[in-house]
Design a protein around this motif. Structure first.
Motif, mmCIF file in Angstrom:
data_model
loop_
_atom_site.group_PDB
_atom_site.id
_atom_site.type_symbol
_atom_site.label_atom_id
_atom_site.label_comp_id
_atom_site.label_asym_id
_atom_site.label_seq_id
_atom_site.Cartn_x
_atom_site.Cartn_y
_atom_site.Cartn_z
ATOM 1 N N UNK A 106 49.197 37.639 -22.639
ATOM 2 C CA UNK A 106 48.089 38.566 -22.393
ATOM 3 C C UNK A 106 48.735 39.782 -21.735
ATOM 4 N N UNK A 107 48.651 40.921 -22.397
ATOM 5 C CA UNK A 107 49.343 42.118 -21.898
ATOM 6 C C UNK A 107 48.308 43.034 -21.259
ATOM 7 N N UNK A 108 48.495 43.300 -19.970
ATOM 8 C CA UNK A 108 47.478 44.071 -19.239
ATOM 9 C C UNK A 108 47.990 45.475 -18.929
ATOM 10 N N UNK A 109 47.066 46.336 -18.510
ATOM 11 C CA UNK A 109 47.500 47.695 -18.168
ATOM 12 C C UNK A 109 48.034 47.788 -16.739
ATOM 13 N N UNK A 110 48.019 46.689 -15.988
ATOM 14 C CA UNK A 110 48.697 46.659 -14.682
ATOM 15 C C UNK A 110 50.066 46.035 -14.898
ATOM 16 N N UNK A 126 43.319 28.682 -22.599
ATOM 17 C CA UNK A 126 44.651 28.636 -23.224
ATOM 18 C C UNK A 126 45.708 28.692 -22.114
ATOM 19 N N UNK A 127 46.941 28.370 -22.481
ATOM 20 C CA UNK A 127 48.063 28.625 -21.576
ATOM 21 C C UNK A 127 48.656 29.970 -21.978
ATOM 22 N N UNK A 128 48.866 30.845 -21.025
ATOM 23 C CA UNK A 128 49.414 32.152 -21.395
ATOM 24 C C UNK A 128 50.266 32.723 -20.270
ATOM 25 N N UNK A 129 51.176 33.605 -20.654
ATOM 26 C CA UNK A 129 51.858 34.445 -19.668
ATOM 27 C C UNK A 129 51.034 35.721 -19.560
ATOM 28 N N UNK A 130 50.758 36.128 -18.335
ATOM 29 C CA UNK A 130 49.995 37.366 -18.151
ATOM 30 C C UNK A 130 50.997 38.403 -17.663
ATOM 31 N N UNK A 131 51.175 39.434 -18.460
ATOM 32 C CA UNK A 131 52.309 40.338 -18.252
ATOM 33 C C UNK A 131 51.860 41.792 -18.299
ATOM 34 N N UNK A 132 52.748 42.680 -17.830
ATOM 35 C CA UNK A 132 52.455 44.110 -17.862
ATOM 36 C C UNK A 132 53.287 44.822 -18.912
ATOM 37 N N UNK A 133 53.117 46.143 -19.015
ATOM 38 C CA UNK A 133 53.814 46.917 -20.044
ATOM 39 C C UNK A 133 55.232 47.363 -19.683
ATOM 40 N N UNK A 134 55.721 47.040 -18.475
ATOM 41 C CA UNK A 134 57.051 47.508 -18.069
ATOM 42 C C UNK A 134 58.130 46.750 -18.853
#
Ligand code: LLP
Length: 421
Positions: free
Chosen positions: A306-310, A339-347
Protein backbone atom coordinates in the motif's frame (compact mmCIF):
# COMPACT_ATOMS: atom_id res chain seq x y z
CA UNK A 1 -7.88 -6.01 11.62
CA UNK A 2 -7.79 -4.48 15.08
CA UNK A 3 -9.01 -0.93 15.46
CA UNK A 4 -7.66 1.17 18.29
CA UNK A 5 -10.01 3.82 19.65
CA UNK A 6 -9.74 6.28 22.49
CA UNK A 7 -11.72 9.23 23.77
CA UNK A 8 -9.49 11.38 21.51
CA UNK A 9 -9.59 9.42 18.28
CA UNK A 10 -12.69 7.33 17.64
CA UNK A 11 -15.06 6.19 14.91
CA UNK A 12 -18.52 7.62 14.54
CA UNK A 13 -20.65 6.11 11.79
CA UNK A 14 -17.55 4.36 10.41
CA UNK A 15 -15.54 7.55 10.07
CA UNK A 16 -12.56 8.49 12.23
CA UNK A 17 -12.88 11.62 14.35
CA UNK A 18 -10.35 13.60 16.30
CA UNK A 19 -12.36 14.76 19.29
CA UNK A 20 -15.57 16.06 17.75
CA UNK A 21 -14.05 16.87 14.39
CA UNK A 22 -14.35 14.45 11.45
CA UNK A 23 -10.92 13.85 9.92
CA UNK A 24 -12.52 14.46 6.50
CA UNK A 25 -13.20 18.10 7.45
CA UNK A 26 -9.54 18.63 8.29
CA UNK A 27 -8.11 17.01 5.18
CA UNK A 28 -10.54 18.95 3.03
CA UNK A 29 -8.73 22.08 4.15
CA UNK A 30 -5.14 20.80 4.53
CA UNK A 31 -4.75 17.91 2.14
CA UNK A 32 -2.51 15.01 3.10
CA UNK A 33 -0.17 14.01 4.64
CA UNK A 34 -1.09 15.95 7.77
CA UNK A 35 -0.35 15.64 11.48
CA UNK A 36 -3.47 16.02 13.62
CA UNK A 37 -3.27 16.53 17.39
CA UNK A 38 -5.95 16.52 20.05
CA UNK A 39 -5.52 19.35 22.54
CA UNK A 40 -7.69 17.62 25.15
CA UNK A 41 -5.33 14.62 25.12
CA UNK A 42 -2.40 16.93 25.94
CA UNK A 43 -4.33 18.65 28.72
CA UNK A 44 -5.59 15.38 30.11
CA UNK A 45 -2.20 13.72 30.22
CA UNK A 46 -0.59 16.71 31.89
CA UNK A 47 -3.36 16.77 34.49
CA UNK A 48 -2.97 13.03 35.05
CA UNK A 49 0.75 13.55 35.67
CA UNK A 50 0.14 16.42 38.04
CA UNK A 51 -2.51 14.49 39.92
CA UNK A 52 -0.35 11.36 40.31
CA UNK A 53 2.45 13.33 41.97
CA UNK A 54 0.37 15.84 43.89
CA UNK A 55 1.68 14.54 47.23
CA UNK A 56 5.24 15.43 46.25
CA UNK A 57 7.06 18.76 45.97
CA UNK A 58 7.67 18.72 42.22
CA UNK A 59 7.64 20.59 38.91
CA UNK A 60 6.96 19.25 35.43
CA UNK A 61 8.95 20.41 32.40
CA UNK A 62 7.56 19.40 29.01
CA UNK A 63 10.33 17.87 26.92
CA UNK A 64 10.05 20.07 23.86
CA UNK A 65 12.03 17.68 21.66
CA UNK A 66 9.03 15.36 21.53
CA UNK A 67 6.79 17.94 19.87
CA UNK A 68 8.11 21.44 19.33
CA UNK A 69 5.18 23.18 17.66
CA UNK A 70 4.72 26.43 19.58
CA UNK A 71 0.96 25.88 19.96
CA UNK A 72 1.66 22.52 21.56
CA UNK A 73 4.30 24.01 23.86
CA UNK A 74 1.85 26.78 24.76
CA UNK A 75 -0.84 24.24 25.60
CA UNK A 76 1.43 22.89 28.33
CA UNK A 77 2.67 26.30 29.48
CA UNK A 78 -0.93 27.42 29.93
CA UNK A 79 -1.37 24.56 32.40
CA UNK A 80 1.58 25.76 34.47
CA UNK A 81 4.16 23.41 32.97
CA UNK A 82 7.79 24.41 32.33
CA UNK A 83 9.91 23.44 29.33
CA UNK A 84 12.98 21.25 28.94
CA UNK A 85 14.92 22.27 25.81
CA UNK A 86 17.91 20.67 24.15
CA UNK A 87 19.19 23.41 21.88
CA UNK A 88 19.05 27.09 21.01
CA UNK A 89 16.31 26.30 18.47
CA UNK A 90 14.14 24.62 21.06
CA UNK A 91 14.78 27.44 23.52
CA UNK A 92 13.75 29.94 20.86
CA UNK A 93 10.55 28.01 20.27
CA UNK A 94 9.79 27.74 24.00
CA UNK A 95 10.37 31.49 24.49
CA UNK A 96 8.18 32.28 21.47
CA UNK A 97 5.47 30.14 23.04
CA UNK A 98 5.74 32.31 26.16
CA UNK A 99 7.91 30.19 28.48
CA UNK A 100 9.22 32.06 31.50
CA UNK A 101 13.00 31.65 31.92
CA UNK A 102 12.55 30.52 35.52
CA UNK A 103 10.68 27.54 34.09
CA UNK A 104 13.30 26.62 31.48
CA UNK A 105 15.84 23.82 31.67
CA UNK A 106 18.63 23.56 29.09
CA UNK A 107 19.76 19.97 28.52
CA UNK A 108 22.18 18.52 26.00
CA UNK A 109 25.47 16.66 25.90
CA UNK A 110 27.09 19.20 23.57
CA UNK A 111 26.07 22.79 24.21
CA UNK A 112 27.64 25.55 22.12
CA UNK A 113 28.95 28.83 23.52
CA UNK A 114 25.98 30.60 21.94
CA UNK A 115 23.56 28.25 23.67
CA UNK A 116 25.22 28.80 27.02
CA UNK A 117 25.21 32.58 26.49
CA UNK A 118 21.54 32.57 25.54
CA UNK A 119 20.66 30.59 28.67
CA UNK A 120 22.62 33.05 30.80
CA UNK A 121 21.10 36.08 29.10
CA UNK A 122 17.68 34.74 30.01
CA UNK A 123 18.80 33.62 33.45
CA UNK A 124 17.18 30.20 33.01
CA UNK A 125 16.37 27.96 35.95
CA UNK A 126 18.93 25.25 35.18
CA UNK A 127 21.74 24.15 32.89
CA UNK A 128 22.13 20.39 32.98
CA UNK A 129 25.83 19.77 32.36
CA UNK A 130 27.31 16.50 31.19
CA UNK A 131 31.11 16.95 31.29
CA UNK A 132 33.81 18.73 33.26
CA UNK A 133 34.81 20.73 30.18
CA UNK A 134 31.25 21.94 29.78
CA UNK A 135 31.08 23.01 33.42
CA UNK A 136 34.35 24.94 33.11
CA UNK A 137 33.05 26.63 29.97
CA UNK A 138 29.74 27.60 31.64
CA UNK A 139 31.75 29.05 34.56
CA UNK A 140 33.99 31.01 32.19
CA UNK A 141 31.16 32.44 30.08
CA UNK A 142 29.10 33.30 33.17
CA UNK A 143 32.19 35.09 34.52
CA UNK A 144 32.49 37.29 31.44
CA UNK A 145 28.79 38.11 31.73
CA UNK A 146 28.93 38.75 35.46
CA UNK A 147 26.32 36.10 36.11
CA UNK A 148 25.91 33.06 38.28
CA UNK A 149 24.74 29.99 36.35
CA UNK A 150 22.54 27.46 38.11
CA UNK A 151 23.95 24.08 37.11
CA UNK A 152 22.99 20.47 37.62
CA UNK A 153 25.17 17.48 36.79
CA UNK A 154 23.69 14.65 34.78
CA UNK A 155 24.77 11.38 36.34
CA UNK A 156 24.97 8.27 34.23
CA UNK A 157 23.83 5.58 36.67
CA UNK A 158 24.76 2.63 34.43
CA UNK A 159 21.26 1.17 34.53
CA UNK A 160 19.72 -0.77 31.67
CA UNK A 161 16.45 0.90 30.64
CA UNK A 162 15.63 -2.17 28.49
CA UNK A 163 14.48 -0.12 25.56
CA UNK A 164 15.69 0.25 21.96
CA UNK A 165 19.50 0.72 22.05
CA UNK A 166 19.26 4.05 20.19
CA UNK A 167 17.09 5.54 22.93
CA UNK A 168 18.82 3.95 25.91
CA UNK A 169 20.93 6.63 27.56
CA UNK A 170 21.87 5.53 31.08
CA UNK A 171 24.43 2.81 30.41
CA UNK A 172 28.17 3.32 30.85
CA UNK A 173 28.69 2.79 27.12
CA UNK A 174 26.41 5.75 26.31
CA UNK A 175 27.70 9.27 25.70
CA UNK A 176 25.43 10.79 28.33
CA UNK A 177 26.24 12.11 31.80
CA UNK A 178 29.15 11.46 34.14
CA UNK A 179 29.85 8.46 36.31
CA UNK A 180 28.95 8.81 39.97
CA UNK A 181 32.50 9.29 41.29
CA UNK A 182 33.42 11.91 38.77
CA UNK A 183 30.14 13.73 39.40
CA UNK A 184 30.88 13.83 43.14
CA UNK A 185 34.38 15.12 42.47
CA UNK A 186 33.07 17.96 40.33
CA UNK A 187 30.29 18.85 42.78
CA UNK A 188 32.98 19.05 45.47
CA UNK A 189 34.95 21.45 43.31
CA UNK A 190 31.93 23.81 43.34
CA UNK A 191 33.48 26.34 45.74
CA UNK A 192 36.25 27.05 43.22
CA UNK A 193 33.84 27.80 40.40
CA UNK A 194 32.88 31.36 41.24
CA UNK A 195 30.21 31.78 38.58
CA UNK A 196 28.39 28.50 39.11
CA UNK A 197 25.92 27.46 41.73
CA UNK A 198 25.33 23.70 41.75
CA UNK A 199 21.62 23.32 42.33
CA UNK A 200 20.66 19.93 40.90
CA UNK A 201 21.49 16.34 40.25
CA UNK A 202 19.95 14.85 37.16
CA UNK A 203 19.35 11.63 35.24
CA UNK A 204 17.59 10.55 32.07
CA UNK A 205 18.10 6.86 31.40
CA UNK A 206 16.22 6.43 28.15
CA UNK A 207 12.89 6.68 26.41
CA UNK A 208 9.87 4.38 25.94
CA UNK A 209 10.74 2.52 29.16
CA UNK A 210 8.02 0.00 29.88
CA UNK A 211 8.89 -1.12 33.40
CA UNK A 212 9.30 0.85 36.62
CA UNK A 213 12.38 -1.06 37.80
CA UNK A 214 15.05 0.82 35.82
CA UNK A 215 13.70 4.14 37.16
CA UNK A 216 13.75 2.77 40.71
CA UNK A 217 17.27 1.47 40.36
CA UNK A 218 18.58 4.69 38.84
CA UNK A 219 16.90 6.80 41.53
CA UNK A 220 18.59 4.63 44.17
CA UNK A 221 22.00 5.23 42.57
CA UNK A 222 21.45 8.98 42.31
CA UNK A 223 20.09 9.13 45.86
CA UNK A 224 23.37 7.63 47.09
CA UNK A 225 25.22 10.45 45.34
CA UNK A 226 22.77 13.01 46.71
CA UNK A 227 23.36 11.83 50.29
CA UNK A 228 27.15 11.63 49.81
CA UNK A 229 27.02 15.27 48.75
CA UNK A 230 24.81 16.20 51.67
CA UNK A 231 27.46 14.61 53.92
CA UNK A 232 29.97 16.99 52.32
CA UNK A 233 27.74 19.97 53.10
CA UNK A 234 26.38 20.30 49.55
CA UNK A 235 22.62 20.77 49.67
CA UNK A 236 21.03 20.51 46.26
CA UNK A 237 17.64 22.10 45.57
CA UNK A 238 16.57 19.89 42.70
CA UNK A 239 16.59 16.20 41.87
CA UNK A 240 15.69 15.79 38.19
CA UNK A 241 14.62 12.32 37.09
CA UNK A 242 14.24 13.20 33.39
CA UNK A 243 11.64 11.63 31.13
CA UNK A 244 11.34 8.19 29.59
CA UNK A 245 7.91 6.88 30.61
CA UNK A 246 6.73 4.36 28.03
CA UNK A 247 3.32 4.55 26.35
CA UNK A 248 1.19 1.98 24.49
CA UNK A 249 1.60 1.80 20.72
CA UNK A 250 -0.50 -1.34 20.18
CA UNK A 251 -3.14 -0.81 22.83
CA UNK A 252 -0.93 -2.88 25.18
CA UNK A 253 -0.94 -2.42 28.95
CA UNK A 254 1.96 -0.53 30.46
CA UNK A 255 2.33 0.56 34.08
CA UNK A 256 -0.07 3.32 34.99
CA UNK A 257 1.11 6.68 36.20
CA UNK A 258 -0.49 5.93 39.56
CA UNK A 259 1.62 2.77 39.88
CA UNK A 260 4.68 4.72 38.78
CA UNK A 261 4.02 7.41 41.37
CA UNK A 262 3.31 5.03 44.21
CA UNK A 263 6.52 3.08 43.51
CA UNK A 264 8.69 6.19 43.36
CA UNK A 265 7.17 8.69 45.79
CA UNK A 266 8.42 6.94 48.95
CA UNK A 267 12.01 7.03 47.59
CA UNK A 268 11.72 10.61 46.39
CA UNK A 269 10.21 11.82 49.66
CA UNK A 270 13.39 10.81 51.49
CA UNK A 271 15.23 13.52 49.56
CA UNK A 272 15.11 16.96 50.98
CA UNK A 273 14.53 18.75 47.67
CA UNK A 274 12.16 19.45 44.83
CA UNK A 275 11.71 16.73 42.20
CA UNK A 276 11.78 17.74 38.54
CA UNK A 277 10.21 15.69 35.74
CA UNK A 278 10.80 16.02 32.00
CA UNK A 279 8.15 13.93 30.27
CA UNK A 280 7.81 14.13 26.51
CA UNK A 281 6.26 11.02 25.01
CA UNK A 282 3.83 10.47 27.89
CA UNK A 283 2.33 13.91 27.32
CA UNK A 284 2.09 13.82 23.54
CA UNK A 285 2.51 10.46 21.73
CA UNK A 286 -1.05 9.20 21.78
CA UNK A 287 -2.45 12.66 21.18
CA UNK A 288 -1.48 12.72 17.51
CA UNK A 289 -2.01 10.87 14.23
CA UNK A 290 -0.47 11.20 10.79
CA UNK A 291 -3.12 10.98 8.09
CA UNK A 292 -2.11 10.03 4.56
CA UNK A 293 -3.79 9.11 1.32
CA UNK A 294 -3.31 5.82 -0.50
CA UNK A 295 -1.70 6.64 -3.83
CA UNK A 296 -1.56 3.11 -5.22
CA UNK A 297 -1.86 -0.50 -4.20
CA UNK A 298 -0.04 -3.33 -5.88
CA UNK A 299 1.10 -6.89 -5.55
CA UNK A 300 4.75 -7.56 -6.30
CA UNK A 301 5.51 -11.29 -6.50
CA UNK A 302 3.36 -12.48 -3.60
CA UNK A 303 3.56 -9.35 -1.48
CA UNK A 304 0.95 -6.61 -1.15
CA UNK A 305 2.05 -3.00 -1.02
CA UNK A 306 0.00 0.00 0.00
CA UNK A 307 1.80 3.13 -1.19
CA UNK A 308 0.83 6.28 0.67
CA UNK A 309 1.57 9.95 0.14
CA UNK A 310 3.34 10.08 3.53
CA UNK A 311 6.89 8.80 3.74
CA UNK A 312 9.87 8.26 6.02
CA UNK A 313 10.72 11.95 5.75
CA UNK A 314 7.37 12.69 7.48
CA UNK A 315 7.62 9.94 10.12
CA UNK A 316 11.03 8.39 10.64
CA UNK A 317 10.44 6.14 13.65
CA UNK A 318 9.57 2.89 11.81
CA UNK A 319 12.63 3.25 9.55
CA UNK A 320 15.21 3.92 12.23
CA UNK A 321 13.89 2.09 15.30
CA UNK A 322 11.70 -0.44 13.55
CA UNK A 323 9.05 1.20 15.74
CA UNK A 324 5.48 -0.11 15.68
CA UNK A 325 2.77 2.40 14.85
CA UNK A 326 -0.76 1.11 14.54
CA UNK A 327 -2.31 1.97 11.18
CA UNK A 328 -6.01 1.96 10.40
CA UNK A 329 -8.37 3.29 7.77
CA UNK A 330 -10.02 6.66 8.23
CA UNK A 331 -13.24 5.22 6.73
CA UNK A 332 -14.52 1.73 7.49
CA UNK A 333 -16.35 -0.28 4.84
CA UNK A 334 -18.22 -3.42 5.75
CA UNK A 335 -17.42 -6.58 3.86
CA UNK A 336 -13.80 -5.65 3.20
CA UNK A 337 -11.27 -8.47 3.56
CA UNK A 338 -8.14 -8.09 5.63
CA UNK A 339 -4.84 -8.55 3.82
CA UNK A 340 -1.19 -8.65 4.82
CA UNK A 341 0.63 -5.69 3.34
CA UNK A 342 3.68 -3.48 3.60
CA UNK A 343 2.60 0.12 4.04
CA UNK A 344 5.21 2.28 2.40
CA UNK A 345 5.95 5.80 1.18
CA UNK A 346 7.17 7.22 -2.14
CA UNK A 347 10.80 7.82 -1.06
CA UNK A 348 13.34 5.79 -3.00
CA UNK A 349 14.65 3.68 -0.14
CA UNK A 350 13.53 0.24 0.99
CA UNK A 351 13.74 1.65 4.52
CA UNK A 352 10.79 3.89 3.66
CA UNK A 353 8.03 1.95 5.36
CA UNK A 354 5.48 2.46 8.12
CA UNK A 355 4.64 -1.23 8.58
CA UNK A 356 5.72 -4.58 7.22
CA UNK A 357 3.49 -7.62 6.76
CA UNK A 358 0.76 -5.80 8.62
CA UNK A 359 -2.83 -7.03 8.73
CA UNK A 360 -4.93 -4.24 7.29
CA UNK A 361 -8.30 -3.99 5.71
CA UNK A 362 -7.96 -4.00 1.91
CA UNK A 363 -7.50 -0.41 0.76
CA UNK A 364 -8.24 1.29 -2.55
CA UNK A 365 -6.61 4.24 -4.23
CA UNK A 366 -7.47 7.65 -2.78
CA UNK A 367 -8.70 6.28 0.53
CA UNK A 368 -7.13 7.55 3.74
CA UNK A 369 -5.07 5.91 6.46
CA UNK A 370 -4.29 7.11 9.98
CA UNK A 371 -0.93 6.26 11.53
CA UNK A 372 -1.50 6.37 15.29
CA UNK A 373 0.68 7.52 18.22
CA UNK A 374 2.41 10.22 16.18
CA UNK A 375 2.20 13.10 18.66
CA UNK A 376 5.81 12.51 19.82
CA UNK A 377 8.96 12.32 17.74
CA UNK A 378 6.93 12.60 14.54
CA UNK A 379 6.98 16.07 13.00
CA UNK A 380 10.08 17.03 15.01
CA UNK A 381 12.13 14.37 13.21
CA UNK A 382 10.79 15.10 9.74
CA UNK A 383 13.00 16.24 6.88
CA UNK A 384 12.91 17.40 3.29
CA UNK A 385 14.50 14.23 1.92
CA UNK A 386 13.65 13.62 -1.73
CA UNK A 387 12.65 17.28 -2.02
CA UNK A 388 9.47 16.66 -0.06
CA UNK A 389 7.71 19.44 1.80
CA UNK A 390 7.11 18.85 5.48
CA UNK A 391 3.44 18.32 6.33
CA UNK A 392 1.09 20.73 8.10
CA UNK A 393 0.05 20.31 11.72
CA UNK A 394 -3.48 20.74 13.03
CA UNK A 395 -4.63 21.13 16.62
CA UNK A 396 -8.16 20.01 17.40
CA UNK A 397 -9.85 21.66 20.35
CA UNK A 398 -13.21 19.95 21.02
CA UNK A 399 -15.19 20.77 17.85
CA UNK A 400 -12.76 23.30 16.37
CA UNK A 401 -9.53 22.84 14.56
CA UNK A 402 -6.65 25.18 13.83
CA UNK A 403 -3.82 24.77 11.38
CA UNK A 404 -0.87 25.39 13.69
CA UNK A 405 1.71 24.99 10.94
CA UNK A 406 1.06 25.08 7.20
CA UNK A 407 2.49 22.71 4.68
CA UNK A 408 5.87 23.97 3.53
CA UNK A 409 5.98 25.54 0.09
CA UNK A 410 8.58 24.78 -2.55
CA UNK A 411 9.83 28.34 -2.02
CA UNK A 412 10.54 27.43 1.63
CA UNK A 413 12.69 24.57 0.44
CA UNK A 414 15.08 26.76 -1.56
CA UNK A 415 14.73 30.14 0.12
CA UNK A 416 18.45 30.59 0.83
CA UNK A 417 19.94 28.73 -2.11
CA UNK A 418 21.65 30.39 -5.05
CA UNK A 419 21.46 29.07 -8.57
CA UNK A 420 24.84 30.61 -9.44
CA UNK A 421 27.97 31.63 -7.57
N1 LLP B 1 14.81 14.62 29.08
C1 LLP B 1 15.91 14.39 28.34
C2 LLP B 1 17.20 14.90 28.80
C3 LLP B 1 15.81 13.66 27.14
O1 LLP B 1 16.91 13.43 26.41
C4 LLP B 1 14.54 13.19 26.71
C5 LLP B 1 14.40 12.43 25.46
C6 LLP B 1 13.42 13.47 27.52
C7 LLP B 1 13.59 14.19 28.70
C8 LLP B 1 12.03 13.03 27.16
O2 LLP B 1 11.93 11.66 27.11
P1 LLP B 1 10.49 10.95 26.88
O3 LLP B 1 9.63 11.23 28.10
O4 LLP B 1 9.89 11.52 25.66
O5 LLP B 1 10.83 9.51 26.74
N2 LLP B 1 13.38 9.89 18.95
C9 LLP B 1 13.18 8.82 19.88
C10 LLP B 1 13.15 9.30 21.32
C11 LLP B 1 14.39 10.06 21.74
C12 LLP B 1 14.31 10.56 23.16
C13 LLP B 1 15.41 11.50 23.44
N3 LLP B 1 15.40 12.10 24.75
C14 LLP B 1 11.91 8.07 19.50
O6 LLP B 1 11.27 8.43 18.51
O7 LLP B 1 11.55 7.09 20.15
Amino acid sequence: MDLIQSPWFSYKKDHLYCGEVPIRDIIKSTGTPVYIYNKQFFQNSFNEFKEAFKGLDNSIFFSVKSNFNISVIKTFLDLGCGADVNSQGEMYRALQAGAKPDKLILSGVGKTKDEIKLGLEHDILLFKAESEEEILLINEIAGTMNKIARVGIRVNPNVDAKTHPYISTGLMENKFGLNTDEAVEIFNMGGKLKNIEFTAIDMHIGSQIISIDPFSEAIDRLSEVYFRLKGNGINLKHFDIGGGIGVPYKGEKIFSLKEFASALIPKLKKLDCKILFEPGRFLTANGGVLVSQVLFTKMNYDKNFVITDAAMNDLLRPSIYNAYHHIQPVDLYSGRDDIYADIVGPVCESGDFFAKDRVISKMNREEYLAVLSCGSYGMVMSSNYNGRRRPPEVLVDYNNFNIIRSRETYEHLIWDEKSNN
